[in-house]
Design a protein around this motif. Structure first.
Motif, PDB file in Angstrom:
ATOM      1  N   ASN A  19       0.833  -1.204   0.000  1.00 45.39           N
ATOM      2  CA  ASN A  19       0.000   0.000   0.000  1.00 45.39           C
ATOM      3  C   ASN A  19       0.869   1.256   0.000  1.00 45.39           C
ATOM      4  N   LEU A  20       1.900   1.267   0.804  1.00 40.95           N
ATOM      5  CA  LEU A  20       2.824   2.398   0.867  1.00 40.95           C
ATOM      6  C   LEU A  20       3.516   2.619  -0.478  1.00 40.95           C
ATOM      7  N   PHE A  21       3.916   1.552  -1.127  1.00 46.62           N
ATOM      8  CA  PHE A  21       4.571   1.626  -2.431  1.00 46.62           C
ATOM      9  C   PHE A  21       3.628   2.206  -3.482  1.00 46.62           C
ATOM     10  N   ILE A  22       2.399   1.757  -3.498  1.00 48.91           N
ATOM     11  CA  ILE A  22       1.429   2.238  -4.491  1.00 48.91           C
ATOM     12  C   ILE A  22       1.120   3.714  -4.266  1.00 48.91           C
ATOM     13  N   LYS A  23       0.989   4.134  -3.021  1.00 44.85           N
ATOM     14  CA  LYS A  23       0.736   5.557  -2.736  1.00 44.85           C
ATOM     15  C   LYS A  23       1.907   6.430  -3.155  1.00 44.85           C
ATOM     16  N   THR A  24       3.122   5.943  -2.973  1.00 39.84           N
ATOM     17  CA  THR A  24       4.305   6.730  -3.290  1.00 39.84           C
ATOM     18  C   THR A  24       4.497   6.878  -4.787  1.00 39.84           C
ATOM     19  N   GLY A  26       2.297   7.195  -7.157  1.00 40.95           N
ATOM     20  CA  GLY A  26       1.379   8.112  -7.824  1.00 40.95           C
ATOM     21  C   GLY A  26       1.352   9.525  -7.291  1.00 40.95           C
ATOM     22  N   THR A  27       2.219   9.903  -6.379  1.00 41.36           N
ATOM     23  CA  THR A  27       2.149  11.245  -5.808  1.00 41.36           C
ATOM     24  C   THR A  27       2.609  12.297  -6.820  1.00 41.36           C
ATOM     25  N   PRO A  28       1.931  13.435  -6.852  1.00 39.78           N
ATOM     26  CA  PRO A  28       2.319  14.494  -7.790  1.00 39.78           C
ATOM     27  C   PRO A  28       3.718  15.040  -7.524  1.00 39.78           C
ATOM     28  N   ASN A  29       4.128  15.114  -6.262  1.00 37.95           N
ATOM     29  CA  ASN A  29       5.465  15.650  -5.975  1.00 37.95           C
ATOM     30  C   ASN A  29       6.551  14.752  -6.539  1.00 37.95           C
ATOM     31  N   ARG A  30       6.356  13.461  -6.482  1.00 37.76           N
ATOM     32  CA  ARG A  30       7.336  12.532  -7.045  1.00 37.76           C
ATOM     33  C   ARG A  30       7.403  12.693  -8.564  1.00 37.76           C
ATOM     34  N   LYS A  31       6.242  12.823  -9.189  1.00 40.96           N
ATOM     35  CA  LYS A  31       6.200  13.022 -10.636  1.00 40.96           C
ATOM     36  C   LYS A  31       6.838  14.359 -11.022  1.00 40.96           C
ATOM     37  N   PHE A  32       6.627  15.373 -10.179  1.00 41.94           N
ATOM     38  CA  PHE A  32       7.197  16.687 -10.448  1.00 41.94           C
ATOM     39  C   PHE A  32       8.720  16.641 -10.391  1.00 41.94           C
ATOM     40  N   LYS A  33       9.270  16.022  -9.359  1.00 44.13           N
ATOM     41  CA  LYS A  33      10.721  15.912  -9.234  1.00 44.13           C
ATOM     42  C   LYS A  33      11.316  15.115 -10.388  1.00 44.13           C
TER      43      LYS A  33
END
Length: 126
Positions: A19-24, A26-33
């Motif tokens: 669950n933690l992996f799936i949430k991480t 798709g986060t917009p901040n991760r995609k932004f970086k």
């Protein structure tokens, strides 16, 4: 009995980390970086919240935009947008077509907004 308890703990831990992996992912901040590293266009914007600033990146330059709403009390339309960067040295990476591309992308989301650049570099190029 103890074996069942250990199996339950193991399954719970696996589900928690999955669950933690799936949430991480798709986060917009991760995609932004990731977009900053790849030097491509990406924007984080909450269109439903006109008081919240947006972040965008293009060619590795991170820009922040502040949305201002129309002065009419009954209107929540974005009237003007002020864009700036926190690192002015990055502005040398952008040229006039890049600024126009960014303006075009912002006008797709906010067609009636006037875009103001808070840096002298763009004003000199115009």
């Amino acid at each position: 009995m103890m074996v069942w308890f250990l199996w339950c703990i193991l399954i719970s831990l696996i589900l928690y980390f999955l669950n933690l992996f799936i949430k991480t992912i798709g986060t917009p901040n991760r995609k932004f970086k990731h977009a900053v590293k790849q030097k491509r266009y990406y924007i984080i914007d909450d269109k439903n919240n006109v008081r919240k600033n947006f972040l965008l990146t293009y060619k590795g330059v991170v820009l922040e935009g502040e949305k201002h709403i129309d002065s009419d009390i009954n209107s929540f339309r974005v009237d003007s947008i002020y864009i700036w960067t926190h690192n002015s040295a990055d502005l040398t990476k952008l040229d006039l077509p890049d600024y126009l591309f960014i303006e075009q992308k912002i006008h797709k989301q906010y067609p009636k907004a006037k875009i103001n650049w808070n840096n002298p570099f763009f004003e000199l190029m115009r």
